[in-house]
Design an enzyme around this catalytic site. Structure first.
Site, PDB file in Angstrom:
ATOM      1  N   VAL A  22      37.053 122.748  47.030  1.00  0.00           N
ATOM      2  CA  VAL A  22      37.563 121.629  47.823  1.00  0.00           C
ATOM      3  C   VAL A  22      36.758 120.369  47.518  1.00  0.00           C
ATOM      4  O   VAL A  22      35.542 120.333  47.720  1.00  0.00           O
ATOM      5  CB  VAL A  22      37.505 121.943  49.327  1.00  0.00           C
ATOM      6  CG1 VAL A  22      38.091 120.783  50.128  1.00  0.00           C
ATOM      7  CG2 VAL A  22      38.264 123.234  49.636  1.00  0.00           C
ATOM      8  N   LYS A  23      37.451 119.346  47.023  1.00  0.00           N
ATOM      9  CA  LYS A  23      36.796 118.061  46.758  1.00  0.00           C
ATOM     10  C   LYS A  23      36.708 117.271  48.060  1.00  0.00           C
ATOM     11  O   LYS A  23      37.700 117.103  48.764  1.00  0.00           O
ATOM     12  CB  LYS A  23      37.588 117.259  45.721  1.00  0.00           C
ATOM     13  CG  LYS A  23      37.457 117.780  44.312  1.00  0.00           C
ATOM     14  CD  LYS A  23      38.213 116.920  43.324  1.00  0.00           C
ATOM     15  CE  LYS A  23      37.474 115.641  43.004  1.00  0.00           C
ATOM     16  NZ  LYS A  23      38.133 114.892  41.896  1.00  0.00           N
ATOM     17  N   ILE A  24      35.516 116.796  48.334  1.00  0.00           N
ATOM     18  CA  ILE A  24      35.246 116.106  49.588  1.00  0.00           C
ATOM     19  C   ILE A  24      34.494 114.809  49.280  1.00  0.00           C
ATOM     20  O   ILE A  24      33.545 114.811  48.487  1.00  0.00           O
ATOM     21  CB  ILE A  24      34.411 117.003  50.524  1.00  0.00           C
ATOM     22  CG1 ILE A  24      35.244 118.241  50.912  1.00  0.00           C
ATOM     23  CG2 ILE A  24      33.942 116.247  51.757  1.00  0.00           C
ATOM     24  CD1 ILE A  24      34.504 119.260  51.729  1.00  0.00           C
TER      25      ILE A  24
END
Length: 214
Positions: A82-84
């Site tokens: 998950v890119k955050i």
């Protein structure tokens, strides 16, 4: 150094995966939009092509929304990372979901202090954008060396994923500095594969072979 391909174009991903040089894929909302397809359809297809980390970006801006979004993204496939975004709310999310075993990629990193904080929060990957720093007359690769040094000082498990690579020099410098991974757009991967002397050599070998008695 692991090589990720930075695109949501399935055809390009398949092409370079078939060569055997792709360890993972990074996407973002802009790349998904360019594909003209539904987000989840694209991500699922990518996961079928590459058996490695596949970054999919959360678009929420506050932790109370970003955390459930991260869980939803992680449910798409076991390889989802998950890119955050590198914000206070983003780091809250990283801390919360990392404790549950969800892999994260903290993106839009532009300073060594941000990279250090992301590692402290428990990020799996941190993505400094070297090309965008070059665009504003800052030395992007200088930041990579700073992060390599800091991570080595404290033995962080967070992996350095060099992003916004614009040319082969960025790629080679990242490898020389000891980055764990680099995410590269298809056009630059094509440049990495080719060299004029290789082309000339192949051409000469074929020309000479044609003169060999059969």
């Amino acid at each position: 150094m692991k090589i990720f391909i930075d695109t949501a174009e399935v055809k390009a991903i398949r092409e370079y995966a078939d060569i055997g040089i792709v360890d993972g894929v990074t996407t973002n909302p802009s790349l998904i939009a360019q594909s003209g397809r539904k987000f989840e359809d694209v991500v699922k297809e990518i996961c079928q092509i590459v058996d490695g980390p596949i970054s999919a970006e959360a678009i929420s801006t506050v932790a109370e929304e970003m955390i459930p979004e991260a869980y939803r993204l992680a449910e798409i496939h076991r390889n989802i990372v998950v890119k955050i975004p590198m914000t206070a709310e983003g780091l809250k999310t990283v801390k919360a979901v990392s404790a549950s075993g969800i892999k994260t990629n903290v993106t839009l990193v532009f300073s060594a202090s941000q990279a250090l904080l992301a590692a402290k929060a428990g990020a799996t990957y941190v993505s400094p954008f070297v090309g965008r720093l070059d665009d504003i007359s800052q030395e992007g690769m200088g930041l990579i060396q700073e992060i390599v040094d800091i991570y080595a000082n404290y033995q962080f498990e967070t992996q350095l994923l060099v992003a916004s690579i614009r040319n082969p020099l960025h790629f080679v410098d990242a490898a020389r500095m000891g980055a764990h991974a680099a995410t590269v757009p298809p056009a630059v991967l094509g440049q990495l594969l080719r060299h004029p002397l290789t082309d000339l050599g192949v051409e000469k070998f074929l020309k000479d072979w044609a003169t060999v008695p059969k």
